[in-house]
Design a protein around this motif. Structure first.
Motif, PDB file in Angstrom:
ATOM      1  N   GLU A 135      -9.353  54.036  74.700  1.00 21.53           N
ATOM      2  CA  GLU A 135      -9.329  53.079  73.591  1.00 21.53           C
ATOM      3  C   GLU A 135      -9.832  53.706  72.284  1.00 21.53           C
ATOM      4  O   GLU A 135     -10.859  53.330  71.750  1.00 21.53           O
ATOM      5  CB  GLU A 135     -10.159  51.852  73.954  1.00 21.53           C
ATOM      6  N   VAL A 136      -9.035  54.675  71.775  1.00 25.91           N
ATOM      7  CA  VAL A 136      -9.318  55.307  70.489  1.00 25.91           C
ATOM      8  C   VAL A 136      -8.030  55.378  69.681  1.00 25.91           C
ATOM      9  O   VAL A 136      -6.939  55.415  70.236  1.00 25.91           O
ATOM     10  CB  VAL A 136      -9.922  56.721  70.659  1.00 25.91           C
ATOM     11  N   GLN A 137      -8.169  55.396  68.369  1.00 30.55           N
ATOM     12  CA  GLN A 137      -6.993  55.426  67.493  1.00 30.55           C
ATOM     13  C   GLN A 137      -6.310  56.787  67.482  1.00 30.55           C
ATOM     14  O   GLN A 137      -5.101  56.869  67.289  1.00 30.55           O
ATOM     15  CB  GLN A 137      -7.409  55.039  66.070  1.00 30.55           C
ATOM     16  N   ASN A 138      -7.061  57.859  67.648  1.00 30.95           N
ATOM     17  CA  ASN A 138      -6.521  59.215  67.574  1.00 30.95           C
ATOM     18  C   ASN A 138      -6.864  60.015  68.826  1.00 30.95           C
ATOM     19  O   ASN A 138      -7.664  60.946  68.768  1.00 30.95           O
ATOM     20  CB  ASN A 138      -7.064  59.939  66.333  1.00 30.95           C
ATOM     21  N   PRO A 139      -6.273  59.692  69.975  1.00 31.46           N
ATOM     22  CA  PRO A 139      -6.603  60.431  71.194  1.00 31.46           C
ATOM     23  C   PRO A 139      -6.098  61.870  71.126  1.00 31.46           C
ATOM     24  O   PRO A 139      -5.196  62.188  70.351  1.00 31.46           O
ATOM     25  CB  PRO A 139      -5.871  59.651  72.286  1.00 31.46           C
ATOM     26  N   GLY A 140      -6.702  62.734  71.920  1.00 36.23           N
ATOM     27  CA  GLY A 140      -6.257  64.122  71.997  1.00 36.23           C
ATOM     28  C   GLY A 140      -7.420  65.083  72.040  1.00 36.23           C
ATOM     29  O   GLY A 140      -8.568  64.701  72.266  1.00 36.23           O
ATOM     30  N   VAL A 141      -7.107  66.347  71.799  1.00 36.20           N
ATOM     31  CA  VAL A 141      -8.120  67.409  71.812  1.00 36.20           C
ATOM     32  C   VAL A 141      -8.670  67.552  70.399  1.00 36.20           C
ATOM     33  O   VAL A 141      -7.907  67.651  69.434  1.00 36.20           O
ATOM     34  CB  VAL A 141      -7.511  68.742  72.296  1.00 36.20           C
ATOM     35  N   ILE A 142      -9.988  67.532  70.299  1.00 31.32           N
ATOM     36  CA  ILE A 142     -10.638  67.692  68.997  1.00 31.32           C
ATOM     37  C   ILE A 142     -11.617  68.845  69.050  1.00 31.32           C
ATOM     38  O   ILE A 142     -12.071  69.243  70.117  1.00 31.32           O
ATOM     39  CB  ILE A 142     -11.354  66.404  68.535  1.00 31.32           C
TER      40      ILE A 142
END
Length: 153
Positions: A38-45
């Motif tokens: 439940e995040v707006q910008n999922p992925g690898v950060i």
């Protein structure tokens, strides 16, 4: 024996001095983690090496449905870790001040006997804090910890 001695002498002549290498100088100042759910910008950060969960969430922006209640925002993150943000669950809150025996009996760890004790307690005085439930015979700290997510005043 002479051969062994000669090998030892030759080994000493060709002995090279070894230096210890500090591997920290080759360590990156950054880590990469994957965030999903439940995040707006999922992925690898990418984050600073000493980043915590709160700093990661600032980058990915949790949605309005994100359940952050069970997440330790101060937890330090490790390179390659995965953080999953769960969705809020819609739980029904049982009022310990107004629920009947059947509703109270449906709570985890509460049977008909303890439900009746709760009603008896309420006849004397109403609950002004959830922790007062532990004043009812048969409800200790351990059972209260199970119940507190499901009850309200």
């Amino acid at each position: 024996m002479k051969k062994l001695f000669m090998l030892l002498i030759i080994g000493l002549l060709y002995y090279q001095e070894y230096h210890f290498v500090n591997l920290n100088q080759y360590r990156s100042d950054h880590i990469q983690i994957e965030i999903k759910g439940e995040v707006q910008n999922p992925g690898v950060i990418q984050l600073d090496r000493n980043a915590n969960v709160e700093e990661a969430l600032k980058q990915v922006k949790p949605t309005a449905e994100a359940d952050l209640t069970s997440i330790n925002l101060a937890q330090k993150l490790e390179n390659g870790s995965v953080l999953v943000i769960a969705k809020k669950q819609n739980r029904v809150c049982i009022s310990i001040n107004s629920a009947g025996v059947d509703a109270l009996d449906g709570l985890p760890g509460i049977g008909p006997a303890i439900a009746k004790r709760i009603l008896e307690y309420r006849k004397v005085k109403s609950f002004s804090a959830l922790e007062q439930l532990m004043e009812v015979k048969g409800i200790g700290d351990k059972l209260f910890q199970k119940l507190k997510a499901f009850i309200c005043l």
